[in-house]
Design an enzyme around this catalytic site. Structure first.
Site, PDB file in Angstrom:
ATOM      1  CG  ASP A 428      -0.103   2.643  -1.660  1.00  0.00           C
ATOM      2  OD1 ASP A 428      -1.219   2.490  -1.323  1.00  0.00           O
ATOM      3  OD2 ASP A 428       0.491   1.677  -2.273  1.00  0.00           O
ATOM      4  CD  GLU A 431      -5.877   2.237   2.450  1.00  0.00           C
ATOM      5  OE1 GLU A 431      -5.810   2.644   1.194  1.00  0.00           O
ATOM      6  OE2 GLU A 431      -4.708   1.686   2.938  1.00  0.00           O
ATOM      7  CG  ASP A 504      -3.673  -2.571  -4.660  1.00  0.00           C
ATOM      8  OD1 ASP A 504      -3.141  -1.314  -5.260  1.00  0.00           O
ATOM      9  OD2 ASP A 504      -3.343  -2.968  -3.544  1.00  0.00           O
TER      10      ASP A 504
END
Length: 816
Positions: A428, A431, A504
């Site tokens: 997670d 990015e 999310d």
């Protein structure tokens, strides 16, 4: 006749001479450099062929046309005739089989031809177009490729502008939260942490610079393999133009010929790879929350699933299992004996999946930080300072996953988790995300596998290379186990290493609908093992919304419920007994359909077939389907239309041409038209293609809980010739790579008075069962005789229709 290109001066010398002519030589130095402006390709003056690559020049720039396969042609532009290194994280195989290629020339054009497609270059204006075998233009430039110097960073902004046709549709581009058809949109690829994103918000977590065009029933694809920030304009600014451009790197794109959308996607996978065959447990239902802790909470969660008889294969541990959010550690207060806990969960059939983020806490007493610091594994900025930012552990540094040595180190860090019994890893925040809505500064430096560059170049592949390190590490630590990995950020080709989810999301009906669109789009974009946070990550779903999301989740390739820590708990039983019963029913349906689902995954791994198929892909010749979004097929035999509105008791659904069976009632329904269907809360519209042989397992609480004694085959009568498959193997190892599998092809062909079913078998895997229970559905005649391999067999009648129990290796079955 093609002549070899010969020059007396090198191309660079010619360019230098031209530049010199533009400069007025005086005693004083030149004070004003040439004005920076867009420059366009001009008239083609020369060409050169080297094998399957053709180089065309306008005396300043060079364009390479490379024949990659019979259906794929690569176009590269070098503004100063000096190409960058031919390196790509996305493309797995740039040299594929080509039957024939040649170059023809006439007064106006050069033509680079294969057996299937022709790339046409106009000599006068350098416009590039592509034609099919019949000479029909499928794609063409609106303007010649062009570029502009980047005065701040060096290199070029690069641009390509194509013609957009009336009624042309555009699809793909990853996880965009938009309508399926992207026409009229301008979109950006820049991996971004977008908590609680909204409809049409852009960019999101993934950058997949691949799109499909559809016009008059024919499709092609464009893959713009550029990792910098890229932009796509699908007839937004100007309705007759479609453009893509980048803030750096090379203008390099692949034209991928169709004419079917499915063929385009398969050929894209030939370039970038398919998703590996996952372990079968990864296809079950997974339960996640930020966070389940302490140990007693996790144990109770498993106990609740088993006591309530709700199937589940995996439980997740979010960041709170760590010591101070330090990756690869355990919080001993919450989890004093993680290995014992994981072993006990495994005895009850649960796999444990843990989260790992890229941010490593700056702490000289933390062994991971010590190793990374000692070996110079962390990213540095332009002036040689470390890249630091705040995430969950506080001040952190970040590994440079574009360095192969760092990837190997990172993969080895999982050894302790694997020894504890952890079965899967969830990457997670990659990015990469930094608190405060920040991203890495542009001056952060990256190794880029020896092709050094700044973060402008590496940003969009950072998460991909992180999960690559994770996948390779798990595979090395457990050589005979298929890794299970998940990533939030991705670039083209990530499917070789991981599954994905949409990030999310929010507990709203709009997000349920967005999730349906995103998963269809991801499957079209080459990321087929995809899912949403069932129920929404943030916010509070109603009981009805959660149940409808579970129903949609049954037909999501990745089925996981997940929620934020500041929300109410949302397990399948959290909304009362009535909804628990409904959620149990549909999770059980997922497990009944697992042999079909696994077969669809194998078909993808084998040839790149999409797992989810939007309606437009099933009937791309129907213009009206350009706007249909709520019907899609899982594989090619099951069509579904999730219920996406609160209180919806009826739904209008279009069924493709042919005949379809209602899964619940077995009613036979004609396709090629819309129908009204009731949608009470205990049903979701599910349809089976006539002629399908649909395998079903008995309900299990987890994959392989039971040894199957008899396998159910549900045969849906059809007058047309229909083929179905059933693929089986051991489910967790790589034995299938050495013939340790069995692949069965069933052929169904009916008449008004008979039905014949034949079976072909290949592979060496031995199934646990010895017999099929064949349930015949929809026979239009009264059954009197059943012959199996020319021997008369008894049959019975039940609520399904007619049932025959036969040996699993039958060759032919005739009912009349």
């Amino acid at each position: 006749m093609v002549e070899e290109f010969r020059v007396t001066k090198s191309l660079k010398e010619k360019i230098s001479d031209q530049y010199e002519e533009d400069i007025h030589h005086v005693n004083n130095p030149v004070l004003d450099p040439p004005k920076i402006e867009k420059k366009y390709l001009g008239r083609i003056t020369q060409y050169l062929q080297k094998g399957n690559s053709f180089y065309f020049h306008d005396n300043k720039a060079t364009v390479e046309i490379k024949v990659v396969s019979d259906e794929i042609i690569r176009v590269r532009l070098a503004p100063n005739s000096s190409f960058l290194s031919d390196f790509s994280y996305a493309v797995d195989n740039v040299n594929q089989h080509v039957d024939l290629y040649e170059l023809d020339e006439d007064n106006e054009n050069y033509r680079v031809k294969t057996n299937t497609v022709t790339c046409v270059l106009n000599k006068e204006n350098f416009h590039i177009s592509f034609e099919n075998r019949d000479g029909k233009i499928t794609n063409q430039d609106h303007a010649p490729m062009h570029w502009e110097e980047n005065d701040d960073f060096g290199g070029y902004y690069v641009y390509c502008t194509k013609q957009a046709k009336e009624n042309e549709g555009f699809f793909g581009l990853g996880d965009k939260a938009s309508h399926l058809n992207l026409k009229g949109r301008r979109l950006t690829n820049w991996n971004s942490d977008t908590y609680s994103f909204s409809f049409n918000q852009d960019p999101l977590y993934k950058s997949i610079p691949f799109y499909l065009s559809l016009h008059e029933g024919e499709s092609y694809g464009i893959f713009f393999d550029n990792t910098f920030k890229t932009y796509f304009d699908f007839a937004s600014e100007k309705t007759d133009q479609t453009s893509f451009w980048s803030e750096g790197g090379e203008l390099q794109y692949y034209y991928i010929h169709g004419p079917s959308m499915t063929d385009v996607i398969k050929r894209y996978h030939n370039l970038t790879g398919t998703h590996y065959l996952p372990p079968t447990w990864a296809l079950g239902y997974h339960q996640c929350r930020w966070s389940y802790y302490p140990e007693s909470k996790v144990r109770d969660l498993g106990l609740q699933f088993r006591n309530r008889q709700i199937p589940c294969d995996a439980l997740y541990l979010d960041i709170d299992y760590m010591e101070g959010y330090r990756c690869f550690t355990w919080n001993k207060r919450y989890f004093p004996d993680p290995k014992g806990m994981i072993q006990d969960l495994a005895k009850d059939g649960f796999k444990t999946v843990v989260m790992i983020d890229p941010g490593i806490k700056v702490d000289d007493n933390y062994w991971v930080f010590q190793e990374g610091k000692k070996n110079n594994y962390f990213c540095r900025r332009g002036d040689d300072y470390f890249m630091e930012g705040y995430v969950w552990p506080g001040r952190c540094q970040f590994p440079d996953f574009t360095n192969p040595q760092v990837r190997a180190w990172w993969g080895g860090l999982y050894e302790g988790l694997v020894e504890s019994g952890v079965a899967g890893v969830w990457n997670d925040m990659n990015e990469p995300a930094v608190f405060g809505g920040r991203v890495f500064p542009n001056d952060v430096r990256h190794n880029y596998d020896g092709h050094h560059g700044s973060h402008r170049k590496a940003h969009n592949i950072y998460g991909m290379q992180m999960v690559r390190a994770t996948y390779d590490g798990l595979k090395k630590l457990q050589p005979n186990k298929r890794p299970f990995t998940i990533t939030r950020a991705a670039y083209a080709g990530t499917q070789r290493y991981a599954s994905v989810w949409t990030g999310d999301n929010v507990a709203t009906w709009e997000h349920l609908k967005m999730g349906s669109l995103q998963l269809q789009r991801l499957s079209m974009s080459g990321l087929p093992f995809c899912g949403t946070d069932i129920g929404g990550f943030s916010g509070e779903p109603t009981a009805e919304l959660f149940t409808r999301w579970i129903q949609f989740g049954v037909f999501s390739p990745f089925m996981r419920a997940h929620s934020a820590g500041d929300t109410a708990e949302r397990e399948p039983w959290s909304f009362g007994e009535e909804y628990e019963k409904l959620n149990r029913k549909f999770i059980q349906l997922r497990y009944k359909l697992l042999p079909y689902i696994y077969t669809v995954f194998r078909q993808h791994a084998h040839d790149g077939s999409p797992i989810l198929n939007p309606l437009i892909m099933l009937e791309q010749e129907e213009v009206s389907n350009l706007q249909r979004e709520e019907e899609f097929a899982f594989g090619d035999k099951i069509l579904v239309s999730p219920v996406l509105e609160a209180g919806q008791q009826q739904k209008t659904i279009y069924l493709p041409k042919g005949k379809w069976y209602d899964y619940w009632t077995h009613a036979l329904i004609p396709g090629g038209m819309e129908h009204q269907f009731d949608t009470p809360l205990d049903k979701m519209p599910i349809f089976i293609k006539a002629g399908t042989v649909l395998p079903e397992h008995p309900v299990m609480q987890y994959v392989n809980e039971k040894t199957i004694e008899i396998l159910d085959l549900n045969v849906f009568y059809s007058e047309s010739h229909v083929e179905s498959s059933l693929y089986e193997d051991e489910g967790d190892s790589f034995a299938y790579e050495h013939q340790g599998y069995v692949n069965k092809k069933f052929i169904v062909k009916g008449t008004a008075s008979s039905l014949e079913i034949t079976q072909e078998v290949e592979g060496l895997y031995t199934e646990s069962y010895h017999e099929y229970r064949v349930n015949i559905i929809g026979l239009p005649f009264e059954l009197k005789t059943v012959l199996v391999d020319n021997e008369i067999i008894n049959f019975s009648q039940n609520e399904l229709g007619s049932t025959v129990v036969i040996g699993k290796r039958f060759k032919s079955m005739l009912l009349k």
